[in-house]
Design a protein around this motif. Structure first.
Motif, short mmCIF file in Angstrom:
data_model
loop_
_atom_site.label_atom_id
_atom_site.label_comp_id
_atom_site.label_asym_id
_atom_site.label_seq_id
_atom_site.Cartn_x
_atom_site.Cartn_y
_atom_site.Cartn_z
N LYS A 66 49.74 -65.93 11.92
CA LYS A 66 49.34 -65.27 12.82
C LYS A 66 47.58 -65.40 13.13
O LYS A 66 47.05 -64.96 13.92
N ARG A 67 47.68 -66.75 12.35
CA ARG A 67 45.62 -66.98 12.52
C ARG A 67 45.63 -68.51 12.52
O ARG A 67 47.14 -69.50 12.85
N PRO A 68 44.78 -69.33 13.22
CA PRO A 68 44.36 -70.41 13.37
C PRO A 68 44.75 -70.99 12.21
O PRO A 68 44.68 -70.77 11.23
N PHE A 69 45.52 -72.10 11.89
CA PHE A 69 46.24 -73.22 11.45
C PHE A 69 45.61 -74.82 11.48
O PHE A 69 45.57 -75.02 12.93
N ALA A 70 44.80 -75.91 10.73
CA ALA A 70 44.78 -76.94 11.01
C ALA A 70 45.00 -78.02 10.11
O ALA A 70 45.17 -77.97 8.37
N ILE A 71 45.66 -79.29 9.97
CA ILE A 71 45.72 -79.98 9.00
C ILE A 71 45.13 -81.39 8.57
O ILE A 71 44.82 -81.96 10.46
N ASP A 72 44.38 -81.72 7.90
CA ASP A 72 43.33 -83.18 8.35
C ASP A 72 44.37 -83.71 8.25
O ASP A 72 44.09 -84.95 8.82
N HIS A 73 44.93 -84.56 6.79
CA HIS A 73 45.47 -85.16 7.13
C HIS A 73 46.93 -84.91 6.19
O HIS A 73 46.63 -84.68 4.79
N ALA A 74 48.17 -84.82 6.92
CA ALA A 74 49.11 -84.85 6.01
C ALA A 74 49.63 -85.57 5.16
O ALA A 74 50.42 -84.75 3.66
N ALA A 75 49.54 -86.81 5.33
CA ALA A 75 49.97 -87.62 3.77
C ALA A 75 49.38 -87.54 2.98
O ALA A 75 49.38 -87.46 1.76
N GLN A 76 48.06 -86.58 2.95
CA GLN A 76 47.31 -86.46 1.82
C GLN A 76 46.94 -85.08 0.73
O GLN A 76 46.13 -84.69 0.70
N SER A 77 47.52 -83.98 1.98
CA SER A 77 48.18 -82.32 1.96
C SER A 77 49.21 -82.39 1.11
O SER A 77 50.21 -83.69 1.11
N LYS A 78 48.89 -81.29 1.11
CA LYS A 78 50.16 -80.39 0.15
C LYS A 78 51.01 -80.68 1.69
O LYS A 78 53.24 -79.99 0.47
N TRP A 79 51.34 -80.41 2.66
CA TRP A 79 52.33 -79.90 3.08
C TRP A 79 53.10 -81.61 3.86
O TRP A 79 53.71 -81.25 4.37
N ARG A 80 52.89 -82.61 2.79
CA ARG A 80 53.49 -83.57 3.34
C ARG A 80 55.01 -83.76 2.61
O ARG A 80 55.37 -84.42 2.67
N ASN A 81 55.42 -82.37 1.32
CA ASN A 81 56.88 -82.26 0.84
C ASN A 81 57.35 -81.44 1.96
O ASN A 81 58.97 -81.61 1.92
N LEU A 82 56.52 -80.73 3.06
CA LEU A 82 57.12 -80.43 4.13
C LEU A 82 58.39 -81.13 4.78
O LEU A 82 57.83 -81.80 5.26
N PRO A 83 59.49 -80.23 5.49
CA PRO A 83 60.45 -80.81 6.29
C PRO A 83 59.61 -80.71 7.12
O PRO A 83 59.44 -82.05 8.67
N CYS A 84 58.55 -80.67 7.81
CA CYS A 84 58.00 -80.22 8.95
C CYS A 84 57.11 -81.76 8.76
O CYS A 84 57.05 -82.14 10.43
N TYR A 85 56.48 -82.22 8.16
CA TYR A 85 56.11 -83.60 8.25
C TYR A 85 56.83 -84.74 8.18
O TYR A 85 56.41 -85.78 9.03
N THR A 86 58.28 -84.54 7.87
CA THR A 86 58.96 -85.78 8.32
C THR A 86 59.48 -85.57 9.94
O THR A 86 59.92 -86.65 10.25
N PHE A 87 60.03 -84.38 9.93
CA PHE A 87 60.43 -84.03 11.31
C PHE A 87 59.72 -84.22 12.40
O PHE A 87 59.99 -85.04 13.34
N SER A 88 58.14 -83.96 11.90
CA SER A 88 57.79 -84.45 13.30
C SER A 88 56.18 -85.90 13.26
O SER A 88 56.26 -86.33 13.68
N GLY A 89 56.72 -86.56 12.70
CA GLY A 89 55.62 -87.47 11.87
C GLY A 89 53.94 -87.35 12.23
O GLY A 89 53.52 -88.55 12.58
N LEU A 90 53.94 -86.28 12.58
CA LEU A 90 52.12 -86.42 12.73
C LEU A 90 51.49 -85.48 11.40
O LEU A 90 51.99 -85.09 10.73
N GLU A 91 50.33 -86.12 11.44
CA GLU A 91 49.46 -86.38 10.54
C GLU A 91 48.27 -85.57 10.53
O GLU A 91 47.36 -85.13 10.13
N SER A 92 47.73 -85.10 11.63
CA SER A 92 46.62 -84.34 11.78
C SER A 92 47.34 -83.01 12.92
O SER A 92 47.62 -83.73 13.53
#
Length: 286
Positions: free
Chosen positions: A170-196
């Motif tokens: 319930k707060r603002p959230f941002a990812i600068d570069h998904a491939a270089q972050s901890k979020w790269r292993n989540l399904p949302c990265y593979t599904f959406s293909g968004l880096e920022s």
């Protein structure tokens, strides 16, 4: 007057007078006793000069620290002024959208998404309705260039989109570069293909409604800062107010339609009653 003074010198040497008063190797004690005041003066001068040197070095170190602190403060203030001016420019751009005449609520939301993409330097912007229990995120509005197949009305699995993160926090959230972050292993990265990606929650009538988000398939290049999160949060509040107004307008239209229907039914009823009453009265009157 004698021409040779050696005899006189020899006599003075024997009597140890004049310059021959101490005619031998002087000891250190004798030298100290003879010149102690000069030695003390030299020590005082040495100690004083050392103290002055130490004071100057400490003062110079303090001046350097103060200078660095002042330069850092000036740099921070300059950066804050730059960010404030940039944020003011962004807010004016949003108010320009609000002042556009003839836009429907849905068109206004799409225009806000388009403006946000330009201000943030991202490719896609969307507003989604979140149904957490059903694991659904329904796209209500989207702005995207050619190549994106996402459109209004699409229903996506919530746990495979980045929207799950601001939904839970319930707060603002941002990812600068998904491939270089901890979020790269989540399904949302593979599904959406968004880096920022950057998003904020939307509240309607004090209840959580969904999210407004912006993303790009390529890294943004610039790190998201606090003013970026504030901007997206402001747009989320704006969208929330717009959705409230749209719901109120729908309710008003529904009430108006019901009132018109009731008025027509009343008019039809009175017309039929008037006809039914006139028919027997005309027969009686003849």
């Amino acid at each position: 007057m004698p021409l040779d003074y050696h005899g006189v010198h020899d006599l003075m040497h024997e009597l140890r007078v004049g310059p021959y008063r101490i005619y031998r190797l002087a000891t250190l004690r004798e030298m100290f006793l003879l010149y102690w005041h000069w030695a003390l003066l030299g020590m005082l001068v040495l100690v004083g000069s050392g103290g002055v040197t130490l004071y100057v070095l400490r003062l110079n170190s303090r001046l350097k620290r103060f200078t660095h602190r002042l330069e850092a403060e000036v740099e921070q203030r300059t950066e804050a002024q730059r960010l404030s001016a940039a944020q003011a420019k962004r807010v004016r751009a949003l108010y320009t959208v609000a002042s556009m005449p003839g836009l429907s609520y849905d068109e206004e939301i799409v225009e806000v998404l388009r403006t946000g993409c330009g201000l943030l330097g991202l490719q896609i912007g969307k507003v989604v309705r979140i149904e957490l229990q059903q694991n659904k995120s329904t796209v209500l509005a989207v702005h995207a260039p050619d190549g994106f197949t996402l459109k209004a009305g699409d229903v996506l699995p919530l746990d495979k989109t980045y929207c799950i993160i601001p939904t839970l926090s319930k707060r603002p959230f941002a990812i600068d570069h998904a491939a270089q972050s901890k979020w790269r292993n989540l399904p949302c990265y593979t599904f959406s293909g968004l880096e920022s990606y950057i998003a904020a929650p939307i509240w309607v009538n004090h209840d959580f409604f969904g999210t407004i988000s912006y993303g790009s398939r390529t890294p943004r290049g610039l790190l998201f800062v606090e003013t970026d999160r504030d901007l997206v949060q402001l747009m989320g509040r704006w969208i929330g107010v717009t959705l409230e107004r749209r719901a109120q307008q729908h309710e008003l239209n529904r009430a108006r339609a019901e009132a018109v229907t009731a008025s027509r039914a009343k008019s039809d009823f009175l017309a039929r009653m008037s006809h039914e009453l006139r028919t027997p009265l005309n027969a009686i009157i003849g």
